[in-house]
Design a protein around this motif. Sequence first.
Motif, mmCIF file in Angstrom:
data_model
loop_
_atom_site.group_PDB
_atom_site.id
_atom_site.type_symbol
_atom_site.label_atom_id
_atom_site.label_comp_id
_atom_site.label_asym_id
_atom_site.label_seq_id
_atom_site.Cartn_x
_atom_site.Cartn_y
_atom_site.Cartn_z
ATOM 1 N N LEU A 73 1.762 6.606 -6.818
ATOM 2 C CA LEU A 73 0.666 7.513 -7.142
ATOM 3 C C LEU A 73 1.113 8.958 -6.993
ATOM 4 C CD1 LEU A 73 -2.310 7.951 -7.877
ATOM 5 C CD2 LEU A 73 -2.846 7.751 -5.440
ATOM 6 N N GLN B 250 1.116 4.090 -2.888
ATOM 7 C CA GLN B 250 0.898 5.507 -2.580
ATOM 8 C C GLN B 250 2.071 6.359 -3.068
ATOM 9 O OE1 GLN B 250 0.086 5.309 1.656
ATOM 10 N NE2 GLN B 250 -2.115 5.515 1.313
ATOM 11 N N GLN B 251 3.287 5.854 -2.926
ATOM 12 C CA GLN B 251 4.456 6.585 -3.424
ATOM 13 C C GLN B 251 4.406 6.703 -4.947
ATOM 14 O OE1 GLN B 251 7.735 4.335 -1.855
ATOM 15 N NE2 GLN B 251 7.640 5.305 0.155
ATOM 16 N N LYS C 287 0.841 -1.197 0.000
ATOM 17 C CA LYS C 287 0.000 0.000 0.000
ATOM 18 C C LYS C 287 0.882 1.256 0.000
ATOM 19 C CE LYS C 287 -2.114 2.274 3.444
ATOM 20 N NZ LYS C 287 -2.664 2.383 4.753
ATOM 21 N N ASP C 288 1.915 1.259 0.844
ATOM 22 C CA ASP C 288 2.827 2.405 0.895
ATOM 23 C C ASP C 288 3.522 2.603 -0.449
ATOM 24 O OD1 ASP C 288 2.132 2.793 3.533
ATOM 25 O OD2 ASP C 288 3.932 1.823 4.341
#
Length: 96
Positions: free
Chosen positions: A54, A51-52, A47-48
């Motif tokens: 994105l 997110q990075q 997930k992290d």
Amino acid sequence: MKLTQAYIRKLIMEELLNEQAQQVVDKQIAAATAQTSPFIKKMNEKKDNVQQQLFVLQQFLSKVQLHKTFYTELSKMALNKANAQAPTQAPAGMQK
């Protein structure tokens, strides 16, 4: 008197059974948590990472939009300049 003692014994036994059952449930919860923790950790890392990625993509798209705006305005200016310099009448050979 014997009835009261028997009832108290029954309550004590029920309480002991409840405590044992709670201990069993707590152990099962701990075991399930231990099994799922690595999976949850891995999913959080993914997930992290997403997110990075994105965030980087959003920055890139912002730059693309800025360039698009810049070149659109530049094209408008060039078109306006070309129109301003163009003769108002068509050349003699082009007239009907």
